[in-house]
Design a protein around this motif. Structure first.
Motif, PDB file in Angstrom:
ATOM      1  N   THR A 267      -0.977  -5.271  -1.621  1.00  0.00           N
ATOM      2  CA  THR A 267      -1.878  -5.004  -2.749  1.00  0.00           C
ATOM      3  C   THR A 267      -1.749  -6.202  -3.699  1.00  0.00           C
ATOM      4  OG1 THR A 267      -0.172  -3.619  -3.769  1.00  0.00           O
ATOM      5  CG2 THR A 267      -1.895  -2.500  -2.505  1.00  0.00           C
ATOM      6  N   THR A 268      -0.665  -6.196  -4.495  1.00  0.00           N
ATOM      7  CA  THR A 268      -0.478  -7.345  -5.386  1.00  0.00           C
ATOM      8  C   THR A 268       0.501  -8.373  -4.825  1.00  0.00           C
ATOM      9  OG1 THR A 268       1.168  -6.019  -6.559  1.00  0.00           O
ATOM     10  CG2 THR A 268      -1.045  -6.067  -7.473  1.00  0.00           C
TER      11      THR A 268
ATOM     12  N   SER B 232       0.816  -1.216   0.000  1.00  0.00           N
ATOM     13  CA  SER B 232       0.000   0.000   0.000  1.00  0.00           C
ATOM     14  C   SER B 232       0.853   1.271   0.000  1.00  0.00           C
ATOM     15  CB  SER B 232      -0.926  -0.005   1.218  1.00  0.00           C
ATOM     16  OG  SER B 232      -0.163  -0.209   2.396  1.00  0.00           O
TER      17      SER B 232
END
Ligand SMILES: CC(C)(COP(=O)(O)OP(=O)(O)OC[C@H]1O[C@@H](n2cnc3c(N)ncnc32)[C@H](O)[C@@H]1OP(=O)(O)O)[C@@H](O)C(=O)NCCC(=O)NCCS
Length: 182
Positions: free
Chosen positions: A143-144, A123
Motif C-alpha cells: 500500500t504505502t 494490504s
C-alpha cells in the motif's frame, strides 16, 4: 563501504549503532524505551549464538544486521537497520548478503525473519487475517510500502504470519530464503 563484525567497532561506533536503531524505528515506535536500543546492541556482544555485522564508511557507521542461531540449520535475521540518511544506497541489501554468507559459513541452510506491519504499508494492515491466514498472506500487496517488499526483492518469500502480533490488524510477517542445500 565495508562490512565488519560488530565487535571490531570502537565504543563510540557501538553507541552509534544504538542511535541508528532508535532513529530508524522511531516511526513504528520500536526501541522507544529507555536504553532499549543499547540493550539490543549489547545482546550481540560478545558474539556467540547472536552476532552482528556493521556497514561502515571510514569511521562512520551506516547500518547493521544481526543473526541469531535459533535452530541448528536455520538462522534468524534480526535486526536490520540502515541509518535513515543512508537508506536507498544498497547498504541494506549488502548487509543481508553478508549475513547470508555468515549463516552459510555456520552451516545454515536457510535464513528467516519476521517483519512487523505495525503502521501500515501492506494490504494486511488493519485486516482481519482469520480465517484463511495463509491465503491472505499469499495475496499480500504493497500500500504505502514496507520492508516486506525489500526482502522480497532479495529473494525472500512469505512463510507465515502471526495475526494481530502487535494489536488488531498489526501482523508479523514471516519470510525466509534458502541459502544452501544439504
Ligand atoms: C529496510 C531497509 C533496511 C532497507 O535498506 P536500504 O539500504 O534502504 O535498502 P537498499 O538500498 O539496499 O535497497 C535494495 C533494493 O530494495 C528496494 N527497497 C528498499 N526498501 C524498499 C521498500 N520498503 N519496498 C520496496 N522496495 C524497497 C530498493 O529500491 C532497492 O531496489 P533496487 O535493487 O531495484 O534498486 C531500510 O529502509 C531501513 O533500515 N528501514 C528502517 C528499519 C526497518 O524497517 N528494518 C527492517 C525491519 S524487518
Amino acid at each position: 563501504m565495508e562490512i565488519v563484525a560488530l565487535e571490531k567497532l570502537d565504543p563510540a561506533q557501538v553507541t552509534d549503532c544504538a542511535r541508528i536503531l532508535r532513529e530508524a524505528f522511531a516511526a513504528s515506535g520500536g526501541y522507544g524505551g529507555p536504553s532499549e536500543a543499547e540493550r539490543e546492541i549489547a545482546s550481540f556482544l560478545p558474539p556467540g549464538e547472536r552476532f552482528a555485522l556493521a556497514a561502515v564508511e571510514g569511521r562512520r557507521v551506516l547500518g547493521l544486521v544481526g543473526g541469531i542461531d535459533t535452530y541448528s540449520h536455520a538462522m534468524e535475521l534480526h535486526p536490520l537497520v540502515v541509518d535513515p540518511p543512508q537508506q536507498g544506497r544498497g547498504i541494506g541489501a549488502a548487509l543481508v548478503k553478508a549475513l547470508e554468507a555468515q549463516a552459510a559459513a555456520r552451516g545454515k541452510l536457510a535464513v528467516y525473519l519476521g517483519t512487523d506491519d505495525e503502521i501500515g504499508g501492506t494490504s494486511l494492515f488493519g485486516a482481519d487475517i482469520f480465517p484463511n491466514a495463509l491465503a491472505k498472506l499469499a495475496a499480500i500487496a504493497p500500500t504505502t510500502g514496507h520492508p516486506f517488499f525489500f526482502y522480497q526483492k532479495l529473494g525472500y518469500e512469505p512463510i507465515g504470519v502471526i495475526p494481530d502480533a502487535n494489536g488488531f490488524g498489526k501482523p508479523d510477517l514471516l519470510m525466509g530464503r534458502r541459502i544452501a542445500k544439504t
